[in-house]
Design a protein around this motif. Structure first.
Motif, mmCIF file in Angstrom:
data_model
loop_
_atom_site.group_PDB
_atom_site.id
_atom_site.type_symbol
_atom_site.label_atom_id
_atom_site.label_comp_id
_atom_site.label_asym_id
_atom_site.label_seq_id
_atom_site.Cartn_x
_atom_site.Cartn_y
_atom_site.Cartn_z
ATOM 1 N N VAL A 135 -17.456 81.578 0.883
ATOM 2 C CA VAL A 135 -16.557 82.273 -0.041
ATOM 3 C C VAL A 135 -15.578 81.245 -0.615
ATOM 4 C CG1 VAL A 135 -16.788 84.448 1.207
ATOM 5 C CG2 VAL A 135 -14.900 82.909 1.776
ATOM 6 N N THR A 137 -12.469 80.876 -0.161
ATOM 7 C CA THR A 137 -11.539 80.393 0.863
ATOM 8 C C THR A 137 -12.253 80.359 2.202
ATOM 9 O OG1 THR A 137 -10.809 82.651 1.262
ATOM 10 C CG2 THR A 137 -9.536 81.361 -0.330
ATOM 11 N N GLU A 177 -23.023 85.319 0.765
ATOM 12 C CA GLU A 177 -21.650 85.811 0.684
ATOM 13 C C GLU A 177 -21.392 86.800 -0.449
ATOM 14 O OE1 GLU A 177 -19.597 85.627 2.875
ATOM 15 O OE2 GLU A 177 -19.711 83.769 4.009
ATOM 16 N N GLY A 178 -22.052 86.606 -1.566
ATOM 17 C CA GLY A 178 -21.700 87.465 -2.708
ATOM 18 C C GLY A 178 -20.320 87.153 -3.248
ATOM 19 N N ALA A 179 -19.798 85.969 -2.906
ATOM 20 C CA ALA A 179 -18.435 85.631 -3.331
ATOM 21 C C ALA A 179 -18.375 85.280 -4.803
ATOM 22 C CB ALA A 179 -17.901 84.464 -2.503
ATOM 23 N N ARG A 180 -19.496 84.718 -5.295
ATOM 24 C CA ARG A 180 -19.539 84.390 -6.726
ATOM 25 C C ARG A 180 -20.367 85.425 -7.494
ATOM 26 N NH1 ARG A 180 -22.096 78.986 -9.558
ATOM 27 N NH2 ARG A 180 -21.180 79.329 -11.610
ATOM 28 N N HIS A 429 -13.535 83.757 6.582
ATOM 29 C CA HIS A 429 -13.261 83.730 5.139
ATOM 30 C C HIS A 429 -11.857 83.179 4.925
ATOM 31 C CE1 HIS A 429 -16.567 86.735 3.739
ATOM 32 N NE2 HIS A 429 -17.021 85.815 4.561
ATOM 33 N N SER A 430 -11.527 82.175 5.677
ATOM 34 C CA SER A 430 -10.205 81.566 5.660
ATOM 35 C C SER A 430 -10.330 80.162 6.228
ATOM 36 C CB SER A 430 -9.258 82.386 6.542
ATOM 37 O OG SER A 430 -8.098 81.635 6.860
ATOM 38 N N ASP B 276 -5.644 84.662 3.807
ATOM 39 C CA ASP B 276 -7.058 84.872 3.549
ATOM 40 C C ASP B 276 -7.688 85.491 4.800
ATOM 41 O OD1 ASP B 276 -7.165 83.738 0.968
ATOM 42 O OD2 ASP B 276 -6.964 81.760 1.868
ATOM 43 N N GLY B 277 -8.664 86.329 4.577
ATOM 44 C CA GLY B 277 -9.353 86.930 5.714
ATOM 45 C C GLY B 277 -10.554 87.713 5.237
ATOM 46 N N HIS B 278 -11.433 88.045 6.159
ATOM 47 C CA HIS B 278 -12.686 88.719 5.829
ATOM 48 C C HIS B 278 -12.430 90.195 5.522
ATOM 49 C CE1 HIS B 278 -16.808 90.044 6.017
ATOM 50 N NE2 HIS B 278 -17.237 88.805 6.251
ATOM 51 N N ALA B 279 -12.912 90.629 4.364
ATOM 52 C CA ALA B 279 -12.664 91.997 3.896
ATOM 53 C C ALA B 279 -13.238 93.055 4.822
ATOM 54 C CB ALA B 279 -13.257 92.180 2.499
ATOM 55 N N PRO B 321 -8.336 85.750 -3.413
ATOM 56 C CA PRO B 321 -9.528 85.190 -4.052
ATOM 57 C C PRO B 321 -10.356 86.282 -4.702
ATOM 58 C CG PRO B 321 -9.445 84.676 -1.682
ATOM 59 C CD PRO B 321 -8.422 85.693 -1.936
ATOM 60 N N TRP B 322 -11.056 85.915 -5.770
ATOM 61 C CA TRP B 322 -11.892 86.892 -6.457
ATOM 62 C C TRP B 322 -13.087 87.257 -5.593
ATOM 63 C CZ3 TRP B 322 -15.161 84.527 -11.028
ATOM 64 C CH2 TRP B 322 -15.979 83.535 -10.530
ATOM 65 N N GLY B 323 -13.741 88.328 -5.964
ATOM 66 C CA GLY B 323 -14.987 88.668 -5.318
ATOM 67 C C GLY B 323 -14.943 89.963 -4.548
ATOM 68 N N ALA B 324 -15.840 90.096 -3.592
ATOM 69 C CA ALA B 324 -15.998 91.335 -2.852
ATOM 70 C C ALA B 324 -15.942 91.075 -1.356
ATOM 71 C CB ALA B 324 -17.337 91.978 -3.214
ATOM 72 N N CYS B 325 -15.429 89.905 -0.974
ATOM 73 C CA CYS B 325 -15.554 89.470 0.419
ATOM 74 C C CYS B 325 -14.218 89.256 1.109
ATOM 75 C CB CYS B 325 -16.290 88.131 0.494
ATOM 76 S SG CYS B 325 -17.616 87.943 -0.668
ATOM 77 N N ASN B 326 -13.138 89.245 0.352
ATOM 78 C CA ASN B 326 -11.892 88.755 0.931
ATOM 79 C C ASN B 326 -10.729 89.716 0.797
ATOM 80 O OD1 ASN B 326 -13.311 86.084 0.835
ATOM 81 N ND2 ASN B 326 -11.294 85.440 1.537
#
Lengths: 463, 463
Positions: A135, A137, A177-180, A429-430, B276-279, B321-326
C-alpha cells in the motif's frame, strides 16, 4: 512452463464469477471448527519436514535488501502495483528464481510463477504464494515476508537436497493490495475464476484519473503469456505466510500460528450529489451540500461499529468542486465493513444504507451506493491447516485474519492454509509494521514444513 | 501606459500587508450607515450621466460570445485563472480595448489595464474593474458582467461623444476567484498593498500539486510590465458591477442596486494527522482516524451556523492515503465562516477552533489550524455609492454582498462602489447563475452613469 495435466482434486472449480461491480457472494467451504482450535491434536511432522532448516539471516537480509525497491518511505515501503518500484522488485525476484533453476512465466495479469520439479511431474504443484506490492504507507513485511519466506524455503530445500514428490510453484501475485487499482486480489481473483483478465486489466485507480492496471502492467513489461486460471494451471494446494496485522499472537506470547479463517468483509462505493453554489453568499437554507451529508455518513459509520460490534473504515473520499469558493456538490467515497458474523455483516450493510438514504433525503442529495466486493466469513481447509499446525508444533496458535489475501481466493479451489507471524502492536499498512527476525525465520520454517507435510499427506492419500 | 502623476487623494495608502498566511485584519473605513439605506435622498444624475445610453444587445452578445472561452460546462463557464481558456478571454479583451484606442498594459500578476484619456490628464483615472476568470462551476455573469459591462460603457461613451474630465481605466483583475490559486483577489490584493507580486506568483493550487500562479501566468504570456500597485498607478475611484449572488433584489422586485458593504468573512485551513493502519484489521479501539475527526468537525461547522446565525462552508477536503486499504491518517481541509457582525465572526472562529481541538484530543490526532484570510465586515465609500444611488434612480435598492470582490481591495485605497444586478434564485458559482438581459443592460447603464456622476463630483470638489 510445463503444463501439468490432471489433478488429485475431484472438486470442481466454482462457476460463480465476480468482477469489481459484482459481489463475491458465494460462501466458501467451512471446514475447521473455529472454537476452540486447541481441540486439534498436534501430530508430528513428516520426516522430511522434521529435517528441514531455513537460513534466517538470508531471509532477514532479503527483506531489508528488497525494501530499497520503494518510493522514499522511512521505515516502510511504498511499492504500488505496476509502479517503477514494483518492476524493480519483480526483476529482482525473477533473477533469484532463475538462479535457482526455475521454469519461469509471467501471466497476463503480471503474476510471476516459478516452477520447480518434483519426483512426480503428473501431480499439480504445491503453491507457495503472496505479493511484493504494498500500500502507499506499507510496512516491510505485509506481502514480502510471504514471497521471500517462500523463496527461502526453495533455497533451503535445494541446499539440503530435500526432494518433494509434487512439484512446487512459487507465485508473486499481482495487486494483492488494491491500493492503486481496485479491486484487490487483482490476479488471484482471475485465477480463482471470480473475474477475467479483461476485467483485471480494466481495474481503475482510486483517484478517478482513469489509469488502468492493464496499461500500467504493460508499461513495466509485465503482461506475459503464463497461466491465468486454475483450469490452465491447476495446483494441489496453496500456502502463504502473512504477518498477523493484529495483536493476538503478541498478547499470547506466540511467535507464529495459523489462520483458521477470515472475518467477513464488504466494500462499498457511495456517491452523493448536491448543487453547486457560492460558498460565501448562498443562504444556508436551501443548500444541497454533499460534503455535509458525507460527514454525517462518516459519523454514522463509526456508530455502526459500536452497534454491531464490527469494524468500519471510510477509506477514500474525493470532493468537488475543489478550491475555496464553492459549496461541495459532488462527493465520492469508499468504505468497508467487517464482521466475524456473516449475518451481522449483512445487517451492517443494510443499516448504513438506510442511514445514507436518510441523510441524502434530509439534505436533498442524490445518492448511489454499490456493494463492490463481498467476502462472507469463512475457514481455510483442514487438510492444509493441519499441515501448518504440525509444522508450528508447540510454538503456534490459531488466529483469524481480518482481511482478504491471495489465499482467500485459492481456498475456493484447493486446500489452502496460512502461516501467521507475530506483528508488533498489530500495526500493518504502516511504516510501524514490524516482525522480529526470529519470528520471520520461524514462519518460513513453518511454511516449508507445512509444504513437506502436505506433500507427505498427498503421498499417503494416493497410496 | 502614461504615468499619471499626483492624486486628488490625500489619504495615505495603508501600510499594512498580508499574504496568504497573514490575515487581512485591518478594519477598513466604514462610512455608510447600513440601515436603513432609504434615508439617502436620491439626487439627480449629473447632466452627462443623464444623457448616457448603453447598447444592451451588444452587451448581451458579448456575454454569450465570450462564454465560449471555457472548458465544456453546459449553461455555465469553467475558466480557471491562467488556463488556456483564460488566455483566450484575455486575448479577446485586449483586441476589444485596442480597437477602442486604449493605452494597454499587462502587469506582473497578469491584470489587464486599458487606459482612455480624459480632458485633464493630471487626474488619476476613474477605474471600472472586475474579472474574467471563473470558478470551476462558474456561471456566465460572475465576473464577466463587470468587465463586459464596463467595456460597453467605454464603447457608449465613445459613440455618444461623451468626454470625461478624468481619464478612465478599465481593468480585468487576475485571479479574483481564488478557485485555482489561493488566496483569491490575487492581483487587486497586491495593488492594495496587502501582498506582493512575489507572494502572488507563489500562490499555490488547492490540490497540493505545487503548481504556482506565476508560472502558469508566464505560460499563457500574461506576466507584463504594467503597474502593480496603487503607488505606481493611482486611481481616483473604482466602480464594479456584480450579480447579487443572493436573492434580495429578486424578492424586492428590483432590477439593480448597490452594495452598501460586505459581510465579514474568514478563511481557515485545518490539518488533522493520525496513524496509518490497516482498514480491515486494525482494532477500532486505538485508531487515530483523521477522517472520522474531520467528519465530526464538518458536522460541528454546520451546527456553528445555527449557533451564531452565520454562514459556514467546508470548501475543500483532501484525505490520504488514497485507496481502499487504509485508515485515513492525513486530512487537509479549507473552510470559511461568514457573519455580518464582526464580533460574532470572531466568536465563530474561536468556537470552531475549540471544537476542532476537542475532536483532535478525543481521537488522538495532531491538529493545526491557520486563519489564512480575514476580511472584517465593512462599507464602501459614500462618495462612490452616492453616485450609484443617483444612477439607479427609483429602480435601485441597497444590498450587502456576502463575499469579497476586487472592489473590497480598492476600497482600502480610494472611493469604491459596487453596482448590483438582480440574480435568479441567488444562484452563483453554478451554471444555474442567471441575470436577465434587461437587468444586465440596466446595471451597465448604472455603472456608466455612476462614473460620470463621480467625474462631476470630482470636478465640483476641485472647483
Amino acid at each position: 512452463m510445463q503444463k501439468i495435466a490432471g489433478s488429485f482434486l475431484q472438486r470442481t472449480a466454482p462457476s460463480i464469477r465476480a468482477c469489481a461491480k459484482r459481489p463475491i457472494t458465494q460462501p466458501v467451504r467451512r471446514c475447521i471448527p473455529q472454537h476452540p482450535p486447541r481441540f486439534y491434536a498436534v501430530a508430528a511432522n513428516a520426516p522430511l519436514a522434521e529435517k528441514l532448516r531455513v537460513n534466517g539471516d538470508r531471509l532477514w537480509d532479503d527483506i531489508h535488501y528488497t525494501a530499497q525497491y520503494s518510493l522514499p518511505s522511512p521505515g516502510g515501503i511504498t511499492r504500488l502495483c505496476a509502479s517503477a518500484e514494483d518492476k524493480l522488485a519483480r526483476d529482482w525476484f525473477k533473477d533469484q528464481v532463475m538462479a535457482l533453476g526455475a521454469d519461469y512465466k509471467v501471466n497476463a495479469t503480471g503474476s510471476q510463477f516459478a516452477l520447480f520439479p518434483g519426483e512426480d511431474l503428473s501431480i499439480p504443484p504445491i503453491a507457495m504464494g503472496s505479493h511484493l506490492d504494498s500500500v502507499g504507507t506499507g510496512g516491510k513485511f505485509d506481502g514480502p515476508l510471504g514471497v521471500l519466506g517462500a523463496l527461502e524455503v526453495i533455497r533451503s530445500l535445494k541446499e539440503q537436497g530435500i526432494k518433494t514428490r509434487a512439484p512446487i510453484v512459487l507465485i508473486n501475485w499481482t495487486n494483492e493490495e488494491g491500493a492503486r487499482f481496485w479491486p484487490f486480489l487483482g490476479s488471484s481473483i482471475v485465477y480463482a475464476g471470480q473475474s477475467t483478465v479483461e476485467e483485471a486489466h480494466a481495474s481503475l485507480t482510486h483517484d478517478g484519473s482513469g489509469v488502468r492496471m492493464g496499461d500500467e502492467l504493460k508499461k513495466i513489461g509485465y503482461v506475459g503469456d503464463g497461466p491465468n486460471t486454475f483450469e490452465e494451471f491447476p495446483i494441489s494446494a496453496h500456502f502463504e505466510i502473512h504477518v498477523e496485522q493484529a495483536d493476538s499472537l503478541e498478547k499470547a506470547g506466540k511467535p507464529i500460528g495459523w489462520f483458521t479463517g477470515w472475518q467477513g468483509m464488504t466494500w462499498y462505493s457511495v456517491s452523493l450529489k448536491g448543487d453547486d453554489g457560492h460558498a460565501n453568499t448562498y443562504p444556508m437554507y436551501g443548500r444541497r451540500d454533499a460534503l455535509v451529508g458525507a460527514a454525517k455518513m462518516i459519523v454514522e459509520l463509526e456508530q455502526l461499529a459500536y452497534d454491531r460490534n464490527g469494524y468500519t473504515t471510510m477509506t477514500n473520499i474525493r470532493s468537488g468542486p475543489w478550491g475555496a469558493c464553492n459549496i461541495q456538490s459532488d462527493v465520492r467515497m469508499a468504505f468497508c465493513l467487517m464482521n466475524k458474523d456473516g449475518t451481522l455483516l449483512e445487517t451492517m450493510g443494510s443499516d448504513i444504507e438506510a442511514k445514507v438514504k436518510g441523510i441524502a433525503a434530509m439534505h436533498g442529495l442524490e445518492m448511489s451506493m454499490t456493494r463492490d466486493v463481498h467476502l462472507p466469513p469463512g475457514d481455510f481447509w483442514p487438510e492444509a491447516t493441519d499441515c501448518i499446525i504440525r509444522a508450528c508444533g508447540t510454538e503456534g496458535m490459531a488466529a483469524i485474519t481480518g482481511t482478504g489475501h491471495d489465499s482467500t481466493m485459492t481456498t475456493r479451489l484447493v486446500p489452502t492454509g496460512m502461516v501467521v507471524a507475530r506483528a508488533k502492536g498489530g500495526w500493518s499498512h504502516s511504516p510501524k509494521e514490524w516482525t522480529d527476525k526470529d519470528d520471520c525465520t520461524k514462519s518460513a520454517l513453518a511454511l516449508g514444513r507445512a509444504v513437506l507435510n502436505f506433500d507427505d499427506y498427498m503421498k499417503t492419500k494416493a497410496a
